[in-house]
Design a protein around this motif. Structure first.
Motif, PDB file in Angstrom:
ATOM      1  N   VAL A 275       0.800  -1.176   0.147  1.00 31.74           N
ATOM      2  CA  VAL A 275       0.010   0.075  -0.002  1.00 31.74           C
ATOM      3  C   VAL A 275       0.808   1.149   0.093  1.00 31.74           C
ATOM      4  CG1 VAL A 275      -1.922   1.282   1.269  1.00 31.74           C
ATOM      5  CG2 VAL A 275      -1.756  -1.352   1.371  1.00 31.74           C
ATOM      6  N   HIS A 276       0.368   2.178  -0.949  1.00 33.02           N
ATOM      7  CA  HIS A 276       1.185   3.525  -1.103  1.00 33.02           C
ATOM      8  C   HIS A 276       2.317   3.685  -2.138  1.00 33.02           C
ATOM      9  CE1 HIS A 276      -1.293   5.287   1.996  1.00 33.02           C
ATOM     10  NE2 HIS A 276      -0.859   4.569   2.988  1.00 33.02           N
TER      11      HIS A 276
ATOM     12  N   GLY B  42      -1.393  -0.806  -3.670  1.00 36.79           N
ATOM     13  CA  GLY B  42      -2.641  -0.222  -3.490  1.00 36.79           C
ATOM     14  C   GLY B  42      -2.490   1.195  -3.369  1.00 36.79           C
ATOM     15  N   VAL B  43      -3.107   1.886  -4.162  1.00 35.54           N
ATOM     16  CA  VAL B  43      -2.994   3.373  -4.624  1.00 35.54           C
ATOM     17  C   VAL B  43      -3.831   4.199  -3.414  1.00 35.54           C
ATOM     18  CG1 VAL B  43      -3.078   5.473  -6.052  1.00 35.54           C
ATOM     19  CG2 VAL B  43      -2.158   3.129  -6.916  1.00 35.54           C
ATOM     20  N   CYS B  44      -3.406   4.934  -2.741  1.00 32.94           N
ATOM     21  CA  CYS B  44      -4.010   5.845  -1.956  1.00 32.94           C
ATOM     22  C   CYS B  44      -3.643   7.354  -2.196  1.00 32.94           C
ATOM     23  CB  CYS B  44      -4.124   5.397  -0.466  1.00 32.94           C
ATOM     24  SG  CYS B  44      -4.530   3.977  -0.213  1.00 32.94           S
ATOM     25  N   ALA B  45      -3.928   7.689  -3.355  1.00 35.95           N
ATOM     26  CA  ALA B  45      -3.303   9.019  -3.844  1.00 35.95           C
ATOM     27  C   ALA B  45      -3.887  10.123  -3.173  1.00 35.95           C
ATOM     28  CB  ALA B  45      -3.629   9.348  -5.448  1.00 35.95           C
TER      29      ALA B  45
ATOM     30  N   ASP C 171       2.108  16.102   0.503  1.00 35.82           N
ATOM     31  CA  ASP C 171       2.072  16.427  -0.807  1.00 35.82           C
ATOM     32  C   ASP C 171       3.040  15.988  -1.919  1.00 35.82           C
ATOM     33  OD1 ASP C 171       1.284  18.662  -2.415  1.00 35.82           O
ATOM     34  OD2 ASP C 171       2.866  20.101  -1.870  1.00 35.82           O
ATOM     35  N   THR C 172       2.661  14.626  -1.988  1.00 33.66           N
ATOM     36  CA  THR C 172       3.494  13.734  -2.974  1.00 33.66           C
ATOM     37  C   THR C 172       2.672  12.932  -3.424  1.00 33.66           C
ATOM     38  OG1 THR C 172       4.045  12.296  -1.244  1.00 33.66           O
ATOM     39  CG2 THR C 172       5.722  13.857  -1.818  1.00 33.66           C
ATOM     40  N   LEU C 173       2.836  12.385  -4.695  1.00 39.57           N
ATOM     41  CA  LEU C 173       2.060  11.423  -5.176  1.00 39.57           C
ATOM     42  C   LEU C 173       2.836  10.245  -5.934  1.00 39.57           C
ATOM     43  CD1 LEU C 173      -0.393  13.699  -7.454  1.00 39.57           C
ATOM     44  CD2 LEU C 173      -0.897  12.120  -5.185  1.00 39.57           C
ATOM     45  N   PRO C 174       2.328   8.905  -5.832  1.00 38.86           N
ATOM     46  CA  PRO C 174       3.088   7.802  -6.851  1.00 38.86           C
ATOM     47  C   PRO C 174       3.358   8.040  -7.984  1.00 38.86           C
ATOM     48  CG  PRO C 174       0.927   7.007  -5.916  1.00 38.86           C
ATOM     49  CD  PRO C 174       1.033   8.637  -5.449  1.00 38.86           C
TER      50      PRO C 174
ATOM     51  N   ILE D 171      -7.298   0.484  -5.384  1.00 36.48           N
ATOM     52  CA  ILE D 171      -7.437   1.899  -5.043  1.00 36.48           C
ATOM     53  C   ILE D 171      -8.178   1.762  -3.593  1.00 36.48           C
ATOM     54  CG2 ILE D 171      -8.495   3.940  -5.410  1.00 36.48           C
ATOM     55  CD1 ILE D 171      -8.575   3.527  -8.618  1.00 36.48           C
ATOM     56  N   GLY D 172      -7.274   2.604  -2.717  1.00 37.77           N
ATOM     57  CA  GLY D 172      -7.996   2.973  -1.543  1.00 37.77           C
ATOM     58  C   GLY D 172      -8.457   4.040  -1.047  1.00 37.77           C
ATOM     59  N   THR D 173      -8.988   4.406  -0.050  1.00 41.51           N
ATOM     60  CA  THR D 173      -9.358   5.963   0.477  1.00 41.51           C
ATOM     61  C   THR D 173      -8.408   6.067   1.653  1.00 41.51           C
ATOM     62  OG1 THR D 173     -11.044   4.775   1.795  1.00 41.51           O
ATOM     63  CG2 THR D 173     -11.735   5.803  -0.389  1.00 41.51           C
TER      64      THR D 173
END
Length: 383
Positions: free
Chosen positions: A260-261, A281-284, A292-295, A309-311
């Motif tokens: 995750v992340h 598991g993306v939790c953007a 303040d970053t994104l994969p 996708i996760g919240t």
């Protein structure tokens, strides 16, 4: 039995036009055009949803419902370590049980209203089991265990040996999977033990490379290692080249596990994921909220690794509206098609959580309908 028809059906990968699905107690019997189904199953009730898209239900692969009472209590975009310090401080506070319960219910309702039908819920207390058991029984509760102390790790192991079987049995049909939190919060003995006891049919999850200090933690360096050492949580030093080499070396890896992340995942990590058929598991929105970053979702998409996708939680997100999560991804990664994003939200999540959810014979489906009016309905939903 019930025939549900719509202008479009999204089967997890593509849009099917002018099709209908026959359901028996939420299980898919057949997909065909509506007239054929009516003739073959003349006693089935018919529900025509009209112009729009029918989905089998969305899968939220990673959330923390029991943290819902912490909404707006932690800093935004202040960096991971400041956020972690605040979280550790808040966990020491006493919150009224009723507030926690109501927050769980509210968070769960928000997920359901936005189309989520299966969740992978992280829990330290198992407080969410009864709620999910009633509302979303195909879900998984990841019973999260962590401690950097070897002594405490042995105590957790003993407790799991004595109680985990009963916990899993009482939660049925909901599934409970005992998992670690992360490499920077879990002693190597406990990491190894948890990966060993996970049953083959259960999903397995770990927070991974959410922040830039995690790889350096594997070699006992960096701000996170220094902070955790300073407050007396680190029992021993590590001497591994990276987070992935650490997990592999201590045999704490399972095929199909969920990472995750992965904000700081590089090409070597992606090769590692592919070698064990893992899911990212993306939790953007959570990553943006905390630091303040994104994969790099473009890199992930190109790699062919399964994506879900996760919240995450209301301790690190503004809401638990799953559609808002999809819209955020579409906004920040405009070259990823809406079709791909909805694939991650359905088929990708179902694979990660090892659940048969989808418009396929023998699978479960809890139809979610979105009214649309354009020739590009999936794009329209995310606008």
């Amino acid at each position: 039995m019930e025939i549900v028809s719509s202008e479009y059906i999204f089967d997890g990968e593509i849009l099917l036009k002018n099709k209908a699905v026959l359901l028996n107690n939420n299980m898919v019997v057949e997909i065909n055009n509506v007239e054929t189904l009516k003739k073959t199953y003349s006693k089935a009730t018919v529900k025509d949803m009209g112009r729009g898209v029918l989905f089998p239900g969305f899968v939220d692969v990673h959330t923390h419902l029991e943290l819902s009472h912490l909404k707006n209590r932690l800093p935004h975009k202040a960096g991971f370590i400041k956020w972690l310090k605040s979280m550790m401080s808040l966990k020491k506070e006493h919150f009224y049980e009723e507030i926690v319960k109501q927050s769980i219910k509210s968070g769960l309702q928000e997920l359901i209203q936005s189309g989520v039908r299966v969740v992978g819920d992280i829990s330290n207390t198992l407080a969410t089991v009864e709620y999910l058991k009633r509302a979303l029984p195909l879900s998984v509760v990841f019973f999260e265990n962590y401690s950097l102390s070897l002594k405490k790790s042995y105590e957790i192991e003993k407790s799991l040996k004595e109680n985990l079987g009963d916990i899993q049995l009482s939660a049925s049909p909901l599934r409970v999977s005992a998992v670690p939190h992360s490499i920077y919060s879990t002693n190597k003995h406990l990491l190894r033990y948890l990966s060993k006891i996970c049953q083959p049919d259960l999903p397995y999850s770990i927070h991974y490379l959410e922040h830039k200090y995690e790889n350096s933690f594997a070699i006992s360096k960096g701000k996170l290692f220094d902070y955790l050492s300073k407050i007396g949580l680190v029992d021993d030093e590590l001497h591994y080249n990276s987070a992935s080499s650490y997990l592999s070396s201590i045999k704490a890896v399972r095929n199909g596990m969920i990472f995750v992340h992965c904000v700081y995942a590089d090409d070597k990590d992606i090769d590692f994921f592919k070698s064990i058929d893992a899911t990212i598991g993306v939790c953007a929105r959570s990553n943006m909220y905390i630091s303040d970053t994104l994969p790099d979702l473009y890199k992930f998409e190109k790699s062919g690794v399964n994506i879900a996708i996760g919240t995450d939680s209301l301790a690190s997100n503004y809401d638990l509206n799953f559609i808002n999560e999809l819209k955020f991804i579409r906004k920040h990664f405009p070259n990823i098609s809406a079709q791909t994003i909805f694939k991650w939200a359905t088929k990708g999540g179902a694979k990660a959580l090892k659940v048969k959810l989808g418009f396929k014979k023998g699978y479960f489906a809890y139809p979610v309908f979105f009214k649309t009016s354009s020739k590009n309905p999936l794009e329209e939903i995310l606008e």
